[in-house]
Design a protein around this motif. Structure first.
Motif, PDB file in Angstrom:
ATOM      1  N   HIS A  50       0.828  -1.213   0.000  1.00 24.07           N
ATOM      2  CA  HIS A  50       0.000   0.000   0.000  1.00 24.07           C
ATOM      3  C   HIS A  50       0.865   1.267   0.000  1.00 24.07           C
ATOM      4  O   HIS A  50       0.510   2.270  -0.625  1.00 24.07           O
ATOM      5  N   ILE A  51       1.981   1.237   0.720  1.00 27.67           N
ATOM      6  CA  ILE A  51       2.887   2.399   0.715  1.00 27.67           C
ATOM      7  C   ILE A  51       3.362   2.669  -0.712  1.00 27.67           C
ATOM      8  O   ILE A  51       3.364   3.812  -1.191  1.00 27.67           O
ATOM      9  N   GLU A  52       3.730   1.594  -1.398  1.00 30.98           N
ATOM     10  CA  GLU A  52       4.222   1.733  -2.783  1.00 30.98           C
ATOM     11  C   GLU A  52       3.120   2.290  -3.692  1.00 30.98           C
ATOM     12  O   GLU A  52       3.370   3.166  -4.528  1.00 30.98           O
ATOM     13  N   ILE A  53       1.898   1.792  -3.519  1.00 26.03           N
ATOM     14  CA  ILE A  53       0.763   2.261  -4.335  1.00 26.03           C
ATOM     15  C   ILE A  53       0.515   3.756  -4.081  1.00 26.03           C
ATOM     16  O   ILE A  53       0.329   4.537  -5.021  1.00 26.03           O
ATOM     17  N   ALA A  54       0.510   4.147  -2.820  1.00 23.13           N
ATOM     18  CA  ALA A  54       0.267   5.556  -2.476  1.00 23.13           C
ATOM     19  C   ALA A  54       1.318   6.458  -3.110  1.00 23.13           C
ATOM     20  O   ALA A  54       1.001   7.516  -3.675  1.00 23.13           O
ATOM     21  N   LYS A  55       2.570   6.034  -3.052  1.00 25.98           N
ATOM     22  CA  LYS A  55       3.650   6.867  -3.607  1.00 25.98           C
ATOM     23  C   LYS A  55       3.536   6.963  -5.126  1.00 25.98           C
ATOM     24  O   LYS A  55       3.671   8.039  -5.703  1.00 25.98           O
ATOM     25  N   ARG A  56       3.272   5.831  -5.771  1.00 28.81           N
ATOM     26  CA  ARG A  56       3.213   5.821  -7.238  1.00 28.81           C
ATOM     27  C   ARG A  56       2.074   6.689  -7.751  1.00 28.81           C
ATOM     28  O   ARG A  56       2.193   7.346  -8.779  1.00 28.81           O
ATOM     29  N   HIS A  57       0.941   6.713  -7.034  1.00 29.04           N
ATOM     30  CA  HIS A  57      -0.210   7.508  -7.481  1.00 29.04           C
ATOM     31  C   HIS A  57      -0.227   8.915  -6.872  1.00 29.04           C
ATOM     32  O   HIS A  57      -1.116   9.703  -7.181  1.00 29.04           O
TER      33      HIS A  57
END
Ligand SMILES: [Zn+2]
Ligand SMILES: [Zn+2]
Length: 291
Positions: A152-159
Motif C-alpha cells: 500500500h505504501i508503494e501504491i500511495a507513492k506511485r499515485h
C-alpha cells in the motif's frame, strides 16, 4: 426519551461556525443513506467527508460514492485485518462476508491489483486504511499484514495519494516500515493512538495526526497528552463512524454529524478557540488529501 437508550441517535450538537472535514468515516457501515448522512453533517458544519474502504468491495463503493458526491472523497485499501483473512482464510467466519477460503499470496496480490486500479481514480484521494493491527490479528497474520502494508505504501507513492494508516498496538513496526519503505509525501495516522513521545516523532516526520471521539473518554489521558504536544498544523479530526462515539454518547452509533463534539474536546485540550482549531483542521484536511 431515555437519554441512555442505545438505539436513540444522539441529538445534533451546536453547529461549528467554521466548517471542517470528517477525515475518516465508514458510511457503508452506518444505518442511514449517504444523502441523509451528508445533510445531517452539513447542518452542523461538517461539510466534507473522507469515505474509507476496508476491502475490495468497500473500496469500490467508496470510489463510486465519492464520484457521485462532490463533498465526499475516497480512500481505498485492504484493512490490516483483511490482508491475513485473504491469505490465510477466515476459519472463525467472523468477517462480514463469513468464512473464507485461504487464498495465499496470489489472492492478496490479486486484491492489491484491484486497489492499485482504484487508487488511480481522481476521486480517490487516499490509500488506506492500511497499516498494522496486532490487537485484532494474532502473530500468524503478521507477515501478511506487513506485506500488504508495504504494498500500500508503494501504491500511495506511485499515485501521489495520501497514505492513511491504521495502527493498533503496532507503533514501532508501523514507524519502522514507513522508514524502510520511504514514506509518501502525505501520511495520516487515523484514530491516532500513540502517546506524547509518538506524537512528537510523527510531528517531526510531518505526519498528520487524526483524532477521533475516544479523545473524550475518561481513560484517554495519554491520548490527550499526545494531542497537547501535536502541532496545530498537523491536526485532523475524524469519527471513524459508526465506531468511537464521543462522550456523552459512548455506546451509541457514531456518525459524521457528531464531529463538533470531538472538535470542542480537542480545542479544550489545546487551549485554542474552537474557530481557530476548526480553521486549522479545515486547511490541514485539504492539504492532507489534496482537494
Ligand atoms: Zn482503523
Ligand atoms: Zn476506519
Amino acid at each position: 426519551m431515555d437519554p441512555q437508550d442505545k438505539d436513540t441517535p444522539p441529538p445534533p450538537p451546536e453547529p461549528l461556525r467554521v466548517p471542517v472535514a470528517d477525515s475518516h468515516t465508514h458510511l457503508d457501515m452506518q444505518e442511514t443513506t449517504v444523502e441523509a448522512a451528508l445533510a445531517e453533517a452539513a447542518a452542523v458544519g461538517v461539510t466534507t467527508l473522507v469515505q474509507v474502504g476496508c476491502d475490495v468491495n468497500g473500496s469500490r463503493w467508496a470510489a463510486e460514492t465519492a464520484a457521485a458526491h462532490a463533498d465526499v472523497h475516497a480512500a481505498v485499501a485492504l484493512h490490516p485485518n483483511e490482508a491475513p483473512r485473504i491469505v490465510l482464510g477466515d476459519p472463525d467466519g467472523w468477517s462480514r462476508q463469513g468464512a473464507r477460503e485461504a487464498g495465499g499470496d496470489a489472492a492478496l496480490d490479486a486484491a492489491l491489483a484491484e486497489i492499485d486500479a482504484l487508487a488511480a481514480r481522481p476521486e480517490v484521494r487516499g490509500v488506506g486504511e492500511t497499516g498494522l493491527d496486532y490487537f485484532r490479528t494474532g502473530p500468524e497474520g503478521t507477515a501478511a499484514q506487513q506485506r500488504s502494508f508495504r504494498a500500500h505504501i508503494e501504491i500511495a507513492k506511485r499515485h501521489g495519494k495520501a497514505l492513511v494508516i491504521h495502527d493498533r498496538e503496532a507503533h514501532d513496526d508501523v514507524l519502522r516500515i514507513l522508514r524502510e519503505e520511504g514514506a509518501p509525501d502525505r501520511v495520516v495516522f487515523h484514530c491516532f493512538s500513540g502517546d506524547a513521545a509518538m506524537a512528537r516523532t510523527c510531528a517531526e516526520a510531518g505526519y498528520f495526526l487524526s483524532f477521533a471521539g475516544n479523545i473524550t473518554f475518561k481513560n484517554a489521558r495519554p491520548l490527550r497528552d499526545a494531542l497537547a504536544v501535536a502541532p496545530p498544523e498537523l491536526l485532523l479530526v475524524e469519527t471513524d463512524a459508526p465506531f468511537l462515539t464521543p462522550a456523552p454518547y459512548r455506546g451509541r452509533a457514531n456518525a459524521p454529524y457528531l464531529i463538533p463534539l470531538t472538535v470542542r474536546a480537542m480545542a479544550a485540550v489545546k487551549g485554542m478557540h474552537e474557530d481557530a482549531l476548526a480553521s486549522a483542521i479545515a486547511a490541514n484536511s485539504a492539504r492532507a488529501f489534496g482537494y
